[in-house]
Design a protein around this motif. Structure first.
Motif, PDB file in Angstrom:
ATOM      1  N   VAL A 171      -0.595   1.626   2.132  1.00 41.52           N
ATOM      2  CA  VAL A 171      -1.604   1.632   1.075  1.00 41.52           C
ATOM      3  C   VAL A 171      -1.599   0.323   0.292  1.00 41.52           C
ATOM      4  CG1 VAL A 171      -2.460   2.833  -0.973  1.00 41.52           C
ATOM      5  CG2 VAL A 171      -1.410   4.141   0.902  1.00 41.52           C
ATOM      6  N   VAL A 172      -0.425  -0.107  -0.175  1.00 44.57           N
ATOM      7  CA  VAL A 172      -0.351  -1.293  -1.045  1.00 44.57           C
ATOM      8  C   VAL A 172       0.626  -2.349  -0.543  1.00 44.57           C
ATOM      9  CG1 VAL A 172      -1.082  -0.065  -3.115  1.00 44.57           C
ATOM     10  CG2 VAL A 172       1.359  -0.138  -2.533  1.00 44.57           C
ATOM     11  N   GLY A 173       1.221  -2.122   0.614  1.00 41.63           N
ATOM     12  CA  GLY A 173       2.154  -3.087   1.152  1.00 41.63           C
ATOM     13  C   GLY A 173       3.541  -2.957   0.544  1.00 41.63           C
ATOM     14  N   ALA A 174       4.530  -3.582   1.195  1.00 40.37           N
ATOM     15  CA  ALA A 174       5.906  -3.499   0.716  1.00 40.37           C
ATOM     16  C   ALA A 174       6.065  -4.162  -0.644  1.00 40.37           C
ATOM     17  CB  ALA A 174       6.852  -4.146   1.733  1.00 40.37           C
ATOM     18  N   GLY A 207       3.568  -8.652  -5.780  1.00 38.42           N
ATOM     19  CA  GLY A 207       3.022  -7.315  -5.589  1.00 38.42           C
ATOM     20  C   GLY A 207       1.541  -7.229  -5.879  1.00 38.42           C
ATOM     21  N   LEU A 208       1.102  -7.886  -6.941  1.00 42.12           N
ATOM     22  CA  LEU A 208      -0.327  -7.891  -7.275  1.00 42.12           C
ATOM     23  C   LEU A 208      -1.135  -8.617  -6.215  1.00 42.12           C
ATOM     24  CD1 LEU A 208      -0.119  -8.590 -11.120  1.00 42.12           C
ATOM     25  CD2 LEU A 208      -0.939  -6.490 -10.024  1.00 42.12           C
ATOM     26  N   ALA A 220      -6.238  -4.171  -6.224  1.00 41.81           N
ATOM     27  CA  ALA A 220      -6.761  -3.056  -7.028  1.00 41.81           C
ATOM     28  C   ALA A 220      -6.227  -1.705  -6.575  1.00 41.81           C
ATOM     29  CB  ALA A 220      -8.290  -3.053  -6.958  1.00 41.81           C
ATOM     30  N   ASP A 221      -5.752  -1.611  -5.313  1.00 42.57           N
ATOM     31  CA  ASP A 221      -5.226  -0.338  -4.821  1.00 42.57           C
ATOM     32  C   ASP A 221      -3.977   0.106  -5.578  1.00 42.57           C
ATOM     33  OD1 ASP A 221      -7.214  -0.119  -2.918  1.00 42.57           O
ATOM     34  OD2 ASP A 221      -6.058  -1.153  -1.368  1.00 42.57           O
TER      35      ASP A 221
END
Length: 276
Positions: A17-20, A173-174, A179-180
Motif C-alpha cells: 500500500v505505502v511501501g516499506a 516515507g513521505l 497521499a496513501d
C-alpha cells in the motif's frame, strides 16, 4: 520481542500500500507522538551532554527501522532478523573479557547459524542481505548510544530519541507513500503497528538498557530470532523443523548463561526513580 514480531507481521502486509519506507514513517511517527504524550520530556531542559547522545540514539533507531523494513521487501523475516543480529552480537563480543563470555557468545552464534537456511543462501537477494546487515550495525549503535541517552531518564530519552528517528525517516516515507499514507485505514493500521513495534517494546528496552550490563543486553536480545520463529508459527502457520528447535535451544541457553555470569560479575545500578 513478542510485541515487535507481531507488529512486523502486520507491517509487512502494508508494504504493497505505502511501501516499506512509508510503513516505517507511520510506525516511527505514531510512536513519537505516543511517547511524547506519555513522557512529556519538555518539562525540563536538556542536561549537559544529553543532546548529542539523544540525537545519535534517535538517528540509529530511525535508520535501524528503515533499513530492516527495506530488507524485508526481498528476504524472509527470519533470515533478516538473523543477519541483523550481527550488530548486538558484535556489541556483546566487544564487551566480553572472560573465556566463559566468549563460550556463551559462541553458542549464540551457533544457534543463529542453525536458524539460517545455509543451503539456500545462493537464492538470497544480496541487496536485501546488505540492508539487513546495515540494520544490524545501526542496532549496535542503538545499544551503545541508548545506554548513554538513558542515563538522563529512560522515558525521556526514548521519547526524544523517537522524535529524532521520526525526523530522520519522515522524508523518505513521505516520498514513497505519498497521499496513501493519510487514508483512514492506513493510519489506523500504522497506529497499531507503532504501538506493537515501537512505543511499547522500545520503552521496555530503554529500562533494560539502563539496568543491564551491555554484553548481557546484547546477547539477551539474541532471543529475537527465536521469538520470530515462534511468531511465524503462531501467526503465519510456519512449522518449526528439528534444526530450528535446536537453534532456539542454543540461543536460550546462551542468553541465560550470559545473564547469570553478568549478574555475578557486574553490579547492576539501582532504579533511581528518574523515569517517573
Amino acid at each position: 520481542m513478542i510485541s515487535i514480531q507481531s507488529g512486523a507481521a502486520l507491517a509487512k502486509g502494508l508494504f504493497p500500500v505505502v511501501g516499506a519506507a512509508g510503513v516505517t514513517a507511520l510506525r516511527v511517527g505514531f510512536s513519537a507522538l505516543i511517547l511524547l504524550a506519555v513522557w512529556r520530556p519538555w518539562r525540563r531542559g536538556p542536561e549537559r551532554g544529553e543532546v548529542g547522545a539523544t540525537v545519535l540514539y534517535g538517528a540509529a533507531l530511525g535508520l535501524m527501522n528503515l533499513l530492516f523494513y527495506l530488507a524485508l521487501r526481498t528476504i524472509p523475516l527470519g533470515i533478516a532478523v538473523a543477519i541483523e543480529f550481527t550488530g548486538p552480537l558484535a556489541v556483546a563480543l566487544a564487551g566480553s573479557r572472560r573465556t566463559l563470555d566468549f563460550a556463551w557468545i559462541g553458542l549464540a552464534v551457533l544457534g543463529l547459524g542453525l536458524l539460517l537456511p545455509l543451503g539456500d543462501t545462493a537464492s538470497l537477494d544480496p541487496t536485501g542481505a546488505a540492508l539487513a546487515l546495515a540494520a544490524g550495525l545501526c542496532w549496535a549503535g542503538y545499544i551503545v548510544f541508548g545506554q548513554r541517552a538513558g542515563r538522563s531518564g529512560g522515558g525521556r530519552a526514548v521519547s526524544l530519541g523517537m522524535l529524532v528517528a521520526a525526523l530522520v525517516v519522515a522524508p523518505v516515507g513521505l516520498a514513497e507513500g505519498g497521499a496513501d499514507l493519510f487514508t483512514p485505514a492506513t493510519l489506523a493500521t500504522g497506529l497499531v503497528i507503532a504501538v506493537l513495534s515501537s512505543a511499547l517494546p522500545y520503552s521496555l528496552e530503554m529500562f533494560a538498557l539502563t539496568r543491564l550490563p551491555r554484553p548481557a543486553f546484547g546477547v539477551l536480545m539474541s532471543l529475537e530470532p527465536a521469538v520470530a520463529a515462534v511468531a511465524a508459527l503462531a501467526l503465519l502457520g510456519e512449522r518449526l523443523t528439528l534444526l530450528q528447535v535446536a537453534a532456539i535451544g542454543c540461543i536460550v541457553a546462551a542468553s541465560a548463561g550470559i545473564t547469570v555470569a553478568s549478574r555475578r560479575s557486574v553490579k547492576i545500578p539501582p532504579d533511581t526513580g528518574s523515569s517517573t
